[in-house]
Design a protein around this motif. Structure first.
Motif, PDB file in Angstrom:
ATOM      1  N   ASP A   1       0.803  -1.219   0.000  1.00 15.19           N
ATOM      2  CA  ASP A   1       0.000   0.000   0.000  1.00 15.19           C
ATOM      3  C   ASP A   1       0.842   1.277   0.000  1.00 15.19           C
ATOM      4  O   ASP A   1       0.304   2.368  -0.150  1.00 15.19           O
ATOM      5  N   CYS A   2       2.153   1.140   0.205  1.00 16.35           N
ATOM      6  CA  CYS A   2       3.009   2.330   0.308  1.00 16.35           C
ATOM      7  C   CYS A   2       3.124   3.007  -1.051  1.00 16.35           C
ATOM      8  O   CYS A   2       3.251   2.349  -2.080  1.00 16.35           O
ATOM      9  N   ILE A   3       3.057   4.348  -1.046  1.00 12.39           N
ATOM     10  CA  ILE A   3       3.195   5.086  -2.299  1.00 12.39           C
ATOM     11  C   ILE A   3       4.526   5.842  -2.335  1.00 12.39           C
ATOM     12  O   ILE A   3       4.800   6.595  -3.260  1.00 12.39           O
ATOM     13  N   GLY A   4       5.328   5.641  -1.310  1.00 11.76           N
ATOM     14  CA  GLY A   4       6.667   6.236  -1.287  1.00 11.76           C
ATOM     15  C   GLY A   4       6.682   7.743  -1.145  1.00 11.76           C
ATOM     16  O   GLY A   4       7.633   8.389  -1.562  1.00 11.76           O
TER      17      GLY A   4
ATOM     18  N   GLU B   1       3.131   7.922  -5.951  1.00 11.95           N
ATOM     19  CA  GLU B   1       2.604   9.048  -5.181  1.00 11.95           C
ATOM     20  C   GLU B   1       1.792   9.976  -6.080  1.00 11.95           C
ATOM     21  O   GLU B   1       0.678  10.400  -5.731  1.00 11.95           O
ATOM     22  N   LEU B   2       2.324  10.272  -7.265  1.00 11.69           N
ATOM     23  CA  LEU B   2       1.638  11.186  -8.172  1.00 11.69           C
ATOM     24  C   LEU B   2       0.358  10.561  -8.719  1.00 11.69           C
ATOM     25  O   LEU B   2      -0.671  11.232  -8.852  1.00 11.69           O
ATOM     26  N   ALA B   3       0.429   9.257  -8.981  1.00 12.63           N
ATOM     27  CA  ALA B   3      -0.764   8.567  -9.464  1.00 12.63           C
ATOM     28  C   ALA B   3      -1.843   8.566  -8.388  1.00 12.63           C
ATOM     29  O   ALA B   3      -3.029   8.765  -8.667  1.00 12.63           O
ATOM     30  N   PHE B   4      -1.412   8.370  -7.146  1.00  9.21           N
ATOM     31  CA  PHE B   4      -2.342   8.358  -6.015  1.00  9.21           C
ATOM     32  C   PHE B   4      -3.004   9.726  -5.856  1.00  9.21           C
ATOM     33  O   PHE B   4      -4.227   9.827  -5.690  1.00  9.21           O
ATOM     34  N   ALA B   5      -2.182  10.778  -5.947  1.00  8.57           N
ATOM     35  CA  ALA B   5      -2.705  12.139  -5.810  1.00  8.57           C
ATOM     36  C   ALA B   5      -3.694  12.442  -6.936  1.00  8.57           C
ATOM     37  O   ALA B   5      -4.750  13.041  -6.704  1.00  8.57           O
TER      38      ALA B   5
END
Lengths: 188, 246
Positions: free
Chosen positions: B163-166, B212-216
């Motif tokens: 689940d980590c997005i770094g 991280e960017l995809a998650f945002a």
């Protein structure tokens, strides 16, 4: 003085490689295989809500004597909660184990009364018979030992339970007879 | 409402937390587990102050103490200093590697308790800020594991977290620098996992990890950016300059 390690079976990073799959192996012999559909029947007994997480994990513990990794992940998906949260819960409660346990679970009481009447000697006796310390499981996967705090039968001290059956005023000499009977009983 | 902090009159509204009032008025109270974005941890107890109400003087935790009535506050009285020193000495024993705690210990003259075992190679004080940051963000990749003296913060099964997005928010909020992040020009390693960095298409500076960017983008519904903050600002400014020229 260092804090003594907690004697109960806790998850530790070293366990990862040992029990990677939902099949429990001991000495190459498969004791129990868990089918994915088994989880779904366990899960579907409860509504899809976070507050039932503990109940489901307790059911898994009862069914398999531990909470399998696949079960934890299936539960996370079922109630739409992160695995990390459930993992935190599963490691928090002493009654949940993330390591497979033996077929028979020996609980030795170490409450005040049992302690005074020699519970530690019983632990030593079991260690001599099986070579396991509290929190460990025998190589053949038959017996696990746990040290617990009080089982509410102080008059019978020292008390030991095996699979929920109480044995009171246990003597070291009577231990092997109790276990031998169980070992024979369990053979198919 | 007016309260008095170290003799200075400060205005505040009822229910406001003492730490916020103090920092707004220029008093510096040391904290570890407090973060403006994730309030209410209240577990490190470093921010204790003395509050005088009617004829009583109490030690309270400034970050979670709501001011309800007029009182006078002492942020640096002898009693506060002594108790803060003691708290810091205990924290130092559980995280001896932390430079921030050592610094505060020196500042408050923390006593040396020889009976305390120093935990080896430890920086974490288990304040839970990292877990709270990860959860608030929506990733929930880390959590507290085990209980009591064995408690740690980790990913499930201590493995590289799926689940980590770094995003390294956990490391950014950590008061003691206990979470290790390794970053080079193209990747970032955190929680035993390696993430590829998106580089700004204009200046080449790292923007963030791809995950991280995809998650945002998924969370906000705005298309994934490939510009760093500075270049984005420039791009918007450029657009505004020409906005009325047509």
């Amino acid at each position: 003085m260092r804090p003594t390690p907690y004697p109960f079976s806790r998850w530790s990073p070293a366990d990862n490689n040992k029990f990677a799959s939902a099949e429990i192996y001991f000495e190459g012999r498969m004791l129990m295989e868990i089918m994915p559909q088994e989880f779904s029947s366990l899960l579907e007994a409860y509504p899809k809500d976070r507050r039932y997480a503990l109940a489901v994990m307790q059911d898994m513990q009862r069914q398999y004597n531990y909470v399998p990794r696949e079960g934890l992940e299936a539960l996370a998906e079922y109630i739409s909660r992160p695995v990390a949260e459930l993992f935190s819960m599963a490691t928090f409660y002493k009654s949940l184990s993330l390591k497979p346990k033996g077929v028979h679970i020996i609980k030795v009481c170490n409450g005040a009364a049992c302690h005074i009447r020699g519970a530690v000697n019983l632990v030593g006796g079991i260690k001599r018979i099986f070579g396991i310390a509290p929190g460990e499981t025998t190589e053949d996967g038959m017996f696990s030992m746990e040290l617990v705090n009080c089982m509410g039968s102080c008059a019978l001290a020292p008390v030991m339970t095996v699979d929920g059956k109480y044995y009171g005023q246990v003597k070291i000499e009577s231990l092997s007879a109790i276990f031998e009977a169980l070992r024979n009983e369990a053979k198919p | 409402m007016i309260i008095e902090i170290d003799g200075k009159a400060c205005t505040c509204s009822p229910g406001e937390y003492l730490l916020n009032i103090a920092s707004r008025n220029g008093f510096s109270i040391p904290t570890l587990c407090h973060h403006d974005g994730l309030p209410g941890q209240g577990c490190c107890r470093v921010c204790i102050v003395e509050v005088s109400l009617r004829d009583r003087k109490d030690i309270v935790t400034a970050c979670i103490y709501p001011v309800e009535q007029e009182c006078s506050v002492f942020t640096d009285s002898d009693r506060v200093k002594r108790q803060r020193g003691m708290i810091l000495a205990l924290l130092r024993a559980s995280a001896p590697e932390s430079e921030e705690i050592s610094r505060l210990c020196k500042m408050y003259d923390a006593p040396l308790y020889e009976r305390l075992t120093q935990k080896a190679n430890e920086k974490c004080i288990l304040c839970g800020l990292c877990v709270s940051a990860c959860e608030t963000l929506g990733a929930s990749a880390i959590s507290s594991v085990n209980r009591g003296v064995e408690k740690t913060v980790s990913t499930p099964y201590d493995e590289p977290a799926a689940d980590c997005i770094g995003c390294a928010s956990c490391a950014a909020v950590c008061p003691t620098g206990a979470i290790s992040v390794e970053e080079n020009n193209s990747s970032r390693a955190i929680w035993n996992r390696k993430f590829t960095l998106q580089l700004c298409r204009h200046c080449g500076k790292p923007v963030g990890t791809l995950d991280e960017l995809a998650f945002a983008a998924r969370k906000t519904g705005v298309a994934q950016t490939t510009l760093c903050e500075e270049c984005r600002r420039k791009a918007i400014a450029d657009e505004m300059i020409t906005a009325y020229e047509r």
